[in-house]
Design a protein around this motif. Structure first.
Motif, PDB file in Angstrom:
ATOM      1  N   LEU A  52      -4.976  -9.584  -1.613  1.00  0.00           N
ATOM      2  CA  LEU A  52      -3.713 -10.145  -1.133  1.00  0.00           C
ATOM      3  C   LEU A  52      -3.908 -11.158  -0.010  1.00  0.00           C
ATOM      4  CD1 LEU A  52      -1.692  -6.829  -1.295  1.00  0.00           C
ATOM      5  CD2 LEU A  52      -1.635  -8.739  -2.914  1.00  0.00           C
ATOM      6  N   GLY A  53      -5.166 -11.522   0.302  1.00  0.00           N
ATOM      7  CA  GLY A  53      -5.407 -12.627   1.221  1.00  0.00           C
ATOM      8  C   GLY A  53      -5.796 -12.270   2.639  1.00  0.00           C
ATOM      9  N   PHE A  54      -6.383 -11.108   2.865  1.00  0.00           N
ATOM     10  CA  PHE A  54      -6.835 -10.751   4.204  1.00  0.00           C
ATOM     11  C   PHE A  54      -8.042  -9.814   4.122  1.00  0.00           C
ATOM     12  CE2 PHE A  54      -3.704  -7.586   3.000  1.00  0.00           C
ATOM     13  CZ  PHE A  54      -4.298  -6.383   3.358  1.00  0.00           C
ATOM     14  N   THR A  55      -8.743  -9.708   5.231  1.00  0.00           N
ATOM     15  CA  THR A  55      -9.859  -8.769   5.361  1.00  0.00           C
ATOM     16  C   THR A  55      -9.672  -7.980   6.651  1.00  0.00           C
ATOM     17  OG1 THR A  55     -11.277 -10.305   6.572  1.00  0.00           O
ATOM     18  CG2 THR A  55     -11.470 -10.313   4.165  1.00  0.00           C
ATOM     19  N   MET A  56     -10.303  -6.823   6.699  1.00  0.00           N
ATOM     20  CA  MET A  56     -10.314  -6.023   7.925  1.00  0.00           C
ATOM     21  C   MET A  56     -11.363  -4.931   7.781  1.00  0.00           C
ATOM     22  SD  MET A  56      -6.903  -3.626   7.636  1.00  0.00           S
ATOM     23  CE  MET A  56      -7.420  -2.553   8.950  1.00  0.00           C
ATOM     24  N   ASP A  78      -5.730  11.762   9.268  1.00  0.00           N
ATOM     25  CA  ASP A  78      -5.708  10.372   9.734  1.00  0.00           C
ATOM     26  C   ASP A  78      -5.460   9.434   8.560  1.00  0.00           C
ATOM     27  OD1 ASP A  78      -6.843  10.328  12.669  1.00  0.00           O
ATOM     28  OD2 ASP A  78      -8.086  11.757  11.570  1.00  0.00           O
ATOM     29  N   GLY A  79      -4.840   8.302   8.843  1.00  0.00           N
ATOM     30  CA  GLY A  79      -4.613   7.340   7.785  1.00  0.00           C
ATOM     31  C   GLY A  79      -4.505   5.914   8.265  1.00  0.00           C
ATOM     32  N   VAL A  80      -4.852   5.005   7.370  1.00  0.00           N
ATOM     33  CA  VAL A  80      -4.721   3.565   7.558  1.00  0.00           C
ATOM     34  C   VAL A  80      -4.040   3.047   6.300  1.00  0.00           C
ATOM     35  CG1 VAL A  80      -5.955   1.383   7.825  1.00  0.00           C
ATOM     36  CG2 VAL A  80      -6.878   3.465   8.875  1.00  0.00           C
ATOM     37  N   ILE A  81      -2.947   2.316   6.476  1.00  0.00           N
ATOM     38  CA  ILE A  81      -2.209   1.788   5.335  1.00  0.00           C
ATOM     39  C   ILE A  81      -1.973   0.303   5.586  1.00  0.00           C
ATOM     40  CG2 ILE A  81      -0.092   1.951   3.978  1.00  0.00           C
ATOM     41  CD1 ILE A  81       0.126   4.818   5.420  1.00  0.00           C
ATOM     42  N   VAL A  82      -2.298  -0.515   4.605  1.00  0.00           N
ATOM     43  CA  VAL A  82      -2.014  -1.950   4.706  1.00  0.00           C
ATOM     44  C   VAL A  82      -1.193  -2.353   3.500  1.00  0.00           C
ATOM     45  CG1 VAL A  82      -3.963  -2.634   6.154  1.00  0.00           C
ATOM     46  CG2 VAL A  82      -4.280  -2.503   3.705  1.00  0.00           C
ATOM     47  N   LYS A 120      -1.417 -10.475  21.245  1.00  0.00           N
ATOM     48  CA  LYS A 120      -2.330 -11.538  20.821  1.00  0.00           C
ATOM     49  C   LYS A 120      -3.578 -10.876  20.267  1.00  0.00           C
ATOM     50  CE  LYS A 120      -0.023 -15.101  22.470  1.00  0.00           C
ATOM     51  NZ  LYS A 120       0.697 -15.954  21.589  1.00  0.00           N
ATOM     52  N   LEU A 121      -3.886 -11.167  19.016  1.00  0.00           N
ATOM     53  CA  LEU A 121      -5.056 -10.618  18.345  1.00  0.00           C
ATOM     54  C   LEU A 121      -5.888 -11.766  17.798  1.00  0.00           C
ATOM     55  CD1 LEU A 121      -3.239  -7.732  16.444  1.00  0.00           C
ATOM     56  CD2 LEU A 121      -4.649  -7.535  18.494  1.00  0.00           C
ATOM     57  N   PRO A 122      -7.133 -11.507  17.405  1.00  0.00           N
ATOM     58  CA  PRO A 122      -7.951 -12.602  16.866  1.00  0.00           C
ATOM     59  C   PRO A 122      -7.306 -13.347  15.698  1.00  0.00           C
ATOM     60  CG  PRO A 122      -9.343 -10.736  17.383  1.00  0.00           C
ATOM     61  CD  PRO A 122      -7.910 -10.280  17.585  1.00  0.00           C
ATOM     62  N   ALA A 123      -6.490 -12.670  14.895  1.00  0.00           N
ATOM     63  CA  ALA A 123      -5.814 -13.318  13.759  1.00  0.00           C
ATOM     64  C   ALA A 123      -4.567 -14.081  14.188  1.00  0.00           C
ATOM     65  CB  ALA A 123      -5.440 -12.277  12.708  1.00  0.00           C
ATOM     66  N   GLY A 124      -4.211 -14.002  15.473  1.00  0.00           N
ATOM     67  CA  GLY A 124      -3.013 -14.659  15.980  1.00  0.00           C
ATOM     68  C   GLY A 124      -2.039 -13.647  16.552  1.00  0.00           C
ATOM     69  N   MET A 180      -9.941  -1.771  14.368  1.00  0.00           N
ATOM     70  CA  MET A 180      -9.329  -2.135  13.083  1.00  0.00           C
ATOM     71  C   MET A 180      -8.281  -3.225  13.246  1.00  0.00           C
ATOM     72  SD  MET A 180      -9.109   1.443  10.949  1.00  0.00           S
ATOM     73  CE  MET A 180      -8.883   2.624  12.284  1.00  0.00           C
ATOM     74  N   SER A 181      -7.388  -3.099  14.211  1.00  0.00           N
ATOM     75  CA  SER A 181      -6.329  -4.109  14.373  1.00  0.00           C
ATOM     76  C   SER A 181      -6.919  -5.457  14.783  1.00  0.00           C
ATOM     77  CB  SER A 181      -5.265  -3.647  15.374  1.00  0.00           C
ATOM     78  OG  SER A 181      -5.817  -3.431  16.645  1.00  0.00           O
ATOM     79  N   ASN A 182      -7.983  -5.450  15.578  1.00  0.00           N
ATOM     80  CA  ASN A 182      -8.630  -6.705  15.977  1.00  0.00           C
ATOM     81  C   ASN A 182      -9.471  -7.319  14.861  1.00  0.00           C
ATOM     82  OD1 ASN A 182      -7.632  -6.987  18.594  1.00  0.00           O
ATOM     83  ND2 ASN A 182      -9.203  -5.648  19.439  1.00  0.00           N
ATOM     84  N   SER A 183      -9.894  -6.509  13.895  1.00  0.00           N
ATOM     85  CA  SER A 183     -10.751  -7.018  12.821  1.00  0.00           C
ATOM     86  C   SER A 183      -9.951  -7.730  11.718  1.00  0.00           C
ATOM     87  CB  SER A 183     -11.559  -5.883  12.194  1.00  0.00           C
ATOM     88  OG  SER A 183     -10.735  -5.048  11.385  1.00  0.00           O
ATOM     89  N   PHE A 184      -8.639  -7.576  11.713  1.00  0.00           N
ATOM     90  CA  PHE A 184      -7.797  -8.205  10.692  1.00  0.00           C
ATOM     91  C   PHE A 184      -7.991  -9.721  10.722  1.00  0.00           C
ATOM     92  CE2 PHE A 184      -4.070 -10.337   9.160  1.00  0.00           C
ATOM     93  CZ  PHE A 184      -3.736  -9.647   8.015  1.00  0.00           C
ATOM     94  N   LYS A 185      -8.239 -10.307   9.541  1.00  0.00           N
ATOM     95  CA  LYS A 185      -8.397 -11.771   9.431  1.00  0.00           C
ATOM     96  C   LYS A 185      -7.726 -12.241   8.138  1.00  0.00           C
ATOM     97  CE  LYS A 185     -12.783 -12.136  11.820  1.00  0.00           C
ATOM     98  NZ  LYS A 185     -13.810 -11.142  11.742  1.00  0.00           N
ATOM     99  N   TRP A 186      -7.093 -13.380   8.232  1.00  0.00           N
ATOM    100  CA  TRP A 186      -6.548 -14.026   7.034  1.00  0.00           C
ATOM    101  C   TRP A 186      -7.682 -14.703   6.298  1.00  0.00           C
ATOM    102  CZ3 TRP A 186      -1.733 -12.791   5.851  1.00  0.00           C
ATOM    103  CH2 TRP A 186      -0.861 -12.433   6.876  1.00  0.00           C
ATOM    104  N   LYS A 187      -7.650 -14.689   4.962  1.00  0.00           N
ATOM    105  CA  LYS A 187      -8.675 -15.393   4.164  1.00  0.00           C
ATOM    106  C   LYS A 187      -8.321 -16.851   4.078  1.00  0.00           C
ATOM    107  CE  LYS A 187      -9.761 -11.747   0.886  1.00  0.00           C
ATOM    108  NZ  LYS A 187      -9.899 -11.479  -0.519  1.00  0.00           N
TER     109      LYS A 187
END
Length: 187
Positions: A52-56, A78-82, A120-124, A180-187
């Motif tokens: 769907l256009g992102f990595t993390m 524990d859970g992570v949902i995107v 403010k995160l690395p992805a914006g 995890m939240s900081n590792s999010f990047k748009w492709k």
């Protein structure tokens, strides 16, 4: 497939997206005295590349379920949902407080929102919602636990990605959730 259906199939405790509105009137369960659910400091994280256009980065070895709108990664409590969806505009603190928070309070169990702010995160820029909620009742024991949740809303070019992190209230996952939240990047 809805988030609740996806996680319900896992048989795990989780925040109930799409639960009936009666759940919203439920009373908060007390926090566990020795909460389970800490992600170990030794946890290895791997790259997840969404179609769907992102990595993390996500925890290695957690049960992964792919969905049409994203994926979930679950380990015990524990859970992570995107998930991704189309959006006309970037969310703002005001729009999230006016629309998303009331929807969250209706959909999940005994929600108490403690913060909604722009970060403010690395992805914006993103919107971060911090809240607690009750888990779904365990199918066997009917026991619930109090969860702490962080939800991040990332927006770019008409696409809104929601990252949901949850664990038992009091679990020490601050560093791992930040990774995890900081590792999010748009492709």
């Amino acid at each position: 497939m809805t988030l609740a259906m996806a996680l319900g199939a896992m048989g795990a405790f989780f925040p109930a997206i799409g639960a009936q509105s009666a759940a919203a009137a439920e009373k908060a369960v007390p926090m566990e005295k020795n909460p389970p659910g800490d992600i170990p400091d030794s946890q290895v994280f791997i790259d997840y590349a969404s179609p769907l256009g992102f990595t993390m980065k996500v925890p290695e070895g957690w049960a992964r379920s792919d969905h049409a709108d994203g994926a979930s990664f679950i380990d015990k409590l524990d859970g992570v949902i995107v998930s991704a969806s189309k959006a006309d505009a970037a969310p703002t603190v005001e729009s999230v407080k006016a629309t998303s928070v009331p929807e969250l309070e209706k959909a999940e169990r005994a929600v108490k929102v403690t913060a909604v702010k722009q970060v403010k995160l690395p992805a914006g820029s993103a919107i971060r919602i911090v809240y607690t909620s009750n888990s779904e009742p365990n199918a066997v024991t009917n026991k619930q636990i109090r969860l702490e949740n962080e939800r991040y809303l990332y927006f770019k070019d008409g696409k809104l990605v929601t990252l949901e992190l949850y664990a038992p209230k009091g679990a020490d996952n601050v560093d791992q959730w930040q990774l995890m939240s900081n590792s999010f990047k748009w492709k």
